[in-house]
Design a protein around this motif. Structure first.
Motif, PDB file in Angstrom:
ATOM      1  N   GLN A 616      41.145  49.293  36.198  1.00 54.25           N
ATOM      2  CA  GLN A 616      41.638  48.426  35.127  1.00 54.25           C
ATOM      3  C   GLN A 616      42.277  47.145  35.664  1.00 54.25           C
ATOM      4  O   GLN A 616      41.996  46.059  35.154  1.00 54.25           O
ATOM      5  CB  GLN A 616      42.642  49.189  34.258  1.00 54.25           C
ATOM      6  CG  GLN A 616      42.014  50.347  33.487  1.00 54.25           C
ATOM      7  CD  GLN A 616      42.991  51.011  32.528  1.00 54.25           C
ATOM      8  OE1 GLN A 616      44.105  50.554  32.355  1.00 54.25           O
ATOM      9  NE2 GLN A 616      42.574  52.112  31.908  1.00 54.25           N
ATOM     10  N   ALA A 617      43.141  47.271  36.680  1.00 53.01           N
ATOM     11  CA  ALA A 617      43.848  46.083  37.159  1.00 53.01           C
ATOM     12  C   ALA A 617      42.966  45.235  38.069  1.00 53.01           C
ATOM     13  O   ALA A 617      42.680  44.066  37.774  1.00 53.01           O
ATOM     14  CB  ALA A 617      45.117  46.502  37.890  1.00 53.01           C
ATOM     15  N   ILE A 618      42.514  45.824  39.161  1.00 50.20           N
ATOM     16  CA  ILE A 618      41.767  45.032  40.144  1.00 50.20           C
ATOM     17  C   ILE A 618      40.376  44.696  39.632  1.00 50.20           C
ATOM     18  O   ILE A 618      39.994  43.518  39.537  1.00 50.20           O
ATOM     19  CB  ILE A 618      41.691  45.794  41.480  1.00 50.20           C
ATOM     20  CG1 ILE A 618      43.097  46.022  42.031  1.00 50.20           C
ATOM     21  CG2 ILE A 618      40.843  45.032  42.493  1.00 50.20           C
ATOM     22  CD1 ILE A 618      43.144  46.856  43.274  1.00 50.20           C
ATOM     23  N   ALA A 621      40.564  42.494  36.477  1.00 46.95           N
ATOM     24  CA  ALA A 621      40.866  41.086  36.748  1.00 46.95           C
ATOM     25  C   ALA A 621      39.650  40.365  37.317  1.00 46.95           C
ATOM     26  O   ALA A 621      39.294  39.259  36.878  1.00 46.95           O
ATOM     27  CB  ALA A 621      42.042  40.990  37.711  1.00 46.95           C
ATOM     28  N   GLY A 624      37.039  40.083  34.672  1.00 42.89           N
ATOM     29  CA  GLY A 624      37.442  39.085  33.685  1.00 42.89           C
ATOM     30  C   GLY A 624      37.183  37.671  34.171  1.00 42.89           C
ATOM     31  O   GLY A 624      36.714  36.808  33.418  1.00 42.89           O
ATOM     32  N   VAL A 625      37.506  37.420  35.428  1.00 33.43           N
ATOM     33  CA  VAL A 625      37.232  36.101  35.998  1.00 33.43           C
ATOM     34  C   VAL A 625      35.736  35.841  36.031  1.00 33.43           C
ATOM     35  O   VAL A 625      35.255  34.746  35.702  1.00 33.43           O
ATOM     36  CB  VAL A 625      37.839  35.997  37.416  1.00 33.43           C
ATOM     37  CG1 VAL A 625      37.349  34.738  38.128  1.00 33.43           C
ATOM     38  CG2 VAL A 625      39.356  35.993  37.337  1.00 33.43           C
TER      39      VAL A 625
END
Length: 666
Positions: A616-618, A621, A624-625
């Protein structure tokens, strides 16, 4: 000579493990075996010609950093030559035995080509042990123990196609890391107390460490106690003592000869050597000596009780071996180093002989490890039966205590038991009682293994009908090992368990000093062991020396009655005492407890970090980018690429105006 002993196994490991495609698998295996046999022959020559004076053989510059300066130097004394003979001899037998294959051959598509890899791993393990037992400083000792741990992991993971073998290798390596960290802590404490890592310097400073104080974990410790307890933890991890034993049953995923060598020729002997080498420290660390007594005694009973309830042949042997090393720890804690060495060496030969016989049985039974499926193999495997019988007698310690008449380690066990009781301390008395109880359990399990495997009626008749004796290439090393069980106790009695002057002379100590109550002990530069007058062979009550043998024979008689004469009785006992039976069979529930305390929380934390942190975090992100921000800028800048020259000219003018405006404003 020393350099050849050190490097010939390494050369064999490299040439066999990496060059077998050039030489061919059989030639590579022969080459590795010849090089290890060369090291063995030279080790015997070095041992027999040793004059008692410690000497050092320089190899190369090892570590030089700041105030730490150590060379790679081979320390040659009686303890080193003794260990070299034992390690290279056992390894040579294992190399020869490997020509007959392993019970795991069916796991490989090319049954012949995996054998050079096995010989290479065995050769590297031999090299690692030579590095360890010849260490002349703490840095080399750490390197040797790490190499031994690595070689053990490689042997356990030998059948890499089995997930269980890979998991067992990880467990073995992780627990070995606990021992490695403990040894590093001991080295740091030694350096803080003596400002040196060289054995000559730190052993000479050992008597003063009782008064020296070191800070650790927010408290002040006696330097001798801190070093001693750290060494005990390192030895516990290597010898599979209680709390750090869980790697041992899993290590049985290795082929039988490799499993036996890992347990006895590598990790167990490494623990024995470690404590014996640092006997000058242990003599001034009563806390560490008491820990050895209690941990060894508890492990002896703990492991022997588990072995009685195991139906897996290799795991039963593994726990039987751990129990005997627990008794070795009792001798080390009592300061009876020569008796502990005699018993430890005898046990290493005995248990490896048992593993050789187990490999022959597994080969005959199609790798079926369940003892309850055997029975009646005495007629099909007569030589293997007699070898197993001799090994079982050696495990019990059959012989006459305090004399040279006995199988491997028999008199050593008697002497160390008497020495522990002769201490007159609570820990010594408890350790003696535990040794006697463990000897009783050992008698039960040794006879149980032989009876269930070779006597009675065949329980798996199709496999039994196809069973046949191992080939000659396996029988010869097995018979040599069995002869060692008979001869080691007789030939080594005088040097290890004779009168004080004889023992002191053999180990290079001053005989007069060793016989004198006030002067006895380790003399800097004179020998490898701290031989205190109170722990010389023969000390302690005479009846205490007979107690382990009597208990072992009582257990053997009971076991034959239960499993040989009335074979239905054990099943009825297990049903009537089901809770106790399950307690032993499930290994005192240590695996379940460790799984709840360590494994499950670690897996939970890993799952959270994977789902929340990684995915979820790494990943979120980055994704998403990649899917949001980058396309937005791509679409925005794409609109500027219209293809009209007037648009580009207008853009350039705007840029030029912006630059001029910025310059003017500055």
């Amino acid at each position: 000579m020393e350099t050849i002993i050190l490097f010939s196994p390494l050369v064999g490991a490299v040439l066999c493990g990496m060059g077998w495609r050039v030489t061919g698998p059989v030639a590579a295996q022969i080459l590795a075996t010849v090089l290890v046999a060369l090291a063995c022959a030279l080790s015997w020559l070095l041992h027999l010609s040793f004059d008692g004076d410690m000497r050092q053989a320089d190899i190369l510059r090892f570590v030089e950093s700041g105030v730490i300066s150590t060379d790679w130097t081979m320390r040659v004394d009686r303890l080193t030559t003794l260990m070299l003979v034992l390690v290279t001899s056992l390894s040579t037998l294992a190399h020869l035995y490997a020509f007959g294959g392993t019970e795991e051959d069916g796991a490989f598509k090319e049954p012949v080509n995996h054998r050079p890899r096995l010989a290479g791993c065995l050769s590297f393990a031999t090299f690692a042990m030579v590095v360890l037992v010849s260490a002349d400083n703490m840095v080399q000792l750490i390197a040797g123990l790490e190499a031994v741990s690595l070689s053990a992991m490689l042997l356990v993971a030998f059948v890499f196609r089995k997930p269980a073998a890979n998991s067992a290798a990880i467990t073995t390596f992780v627990i070995a890391r606990i021992g490695g960290v403990a040894l590093i802590l001991a080295s740091a404490a030694v350096f803080a107390a003596t400002e040196s890592l060289m054995f000559d310097v730190i052993f000479e400073a050992a008597p003063g460490l009782l008064e020296a104080r070191l800070g650790f974990l927010g408290a002040e410790w006696s330097a001798a106690a801190l070093i001693g307890l750290a060494l005990v933890v390192a030895a516990m991890a290597a010898a599979a003592q209680i709390f750090l034993h869980t790697w041992l049953p899993e290590a049985m995923e290795a082929p039988s000869l490799a499993a036996g060598l890992v347990h006895c020729g590598l990790m167990g002997l490494a623990a024995l050597f470690l404590i014996c080498r640092f006997s000058p420290f242990m003599a001034f660390a009563p806390e560490a000596q008491a820990a050895l007594l209690i941990i060894g005694g508890v492990t002896a009973v703990f492991a022997a009780s588990i072995a009685i309830a195991q139906s897996d042949l290799k795991k039963a042997l593994a726990y039987a071996g751990a129990a005997q090393f627990g008794i070795v720890f009792v001798g080390l804690g009592a300061g009876a180093y020569t008796a502990a060495l005699h018993f430890g060496i005898g046990h290493a030969v005995t248990i490896l002989t048992f593993f050789f016989a187990a490999a022959a049985v597994l080969r005959a039974m199609g790798d079926d490890r369940n003892l309850l499926h055997y029975g009646g193999l005495r007629l099909r495997l007569p030589l293997t039966f007699w070898v197993s019988f001799i090994a079982a007698a050696g495990l019990i310690g059959l012989g006459v205590p305090m004399t040279a008449f006995g199988l491997a380690g028999a008199s050593g066990k008697a002497n160390l038991a008497a020495a522990s009781l002769g201490l007159g301390t609570a820990s010594g008395t408890w350790a003696f009682c535990l040794v006697v109880l463990a000897s009783f359990c050992t008698g039960i399990l040794a006879v149980r293994l032989v009876v269930l495997t070779f006597l009675g009626a065949a329980r798996e008749k199709p496999k039994h009908a196809a069973a046949q004796e191992a080939p000659r290439v396996m029988l010869v090393p097995m018979l040599i090992a069995a002869a060692g069980v008979v001869l080691v106790g007789v030939l080594g009695y005088g040097s290890f368990l004779g009168d004080g002057g004889q023992v002191a002379a053999y180990f290079g100590l001053d005989p007069a000093a060793a016989a004198d109550e006030e002067a006895a002990g380790w003399i800097p530069g004179s020998g490898p062991l701290f031989v205190a007058a109170g722990a010389l062979p023969g000390d302690g009550p005479a009846w205490a020396a007979w107690a382990p043998l009597i208990a072992g024979l009582a257990g053997a008689v009971l076991s034959y009655t239960l499993y040989g004469i009335a074979p239905d009785t054990p099943k009825r006992l297990a049903q009537s005492q089901n809770a106790l039976y399950l307690f032993f069979r499930n290994r005192w529930y240590f695996d379940s407890i460790y799984r709840a305390i360590f494994v499950a929380p670690a897996q939970g934390a890993g799952r959270v970090l994977w789902l929340r942190g990684d995915r979820q975090a790494i990943d979120g992100a980055l994704n998403g980018v990649a899917t949001g921000l980058v396309p937005f800028f791509t679409r925005t800048t794409g609109r500027w690429q219209s293809g009209y020259i007037v648009t580009y000219a207008f853009t350039m003018i705007l840029g030029l105006v912006a630059i001029v405006a910025w310059i003017l404003l500055r």
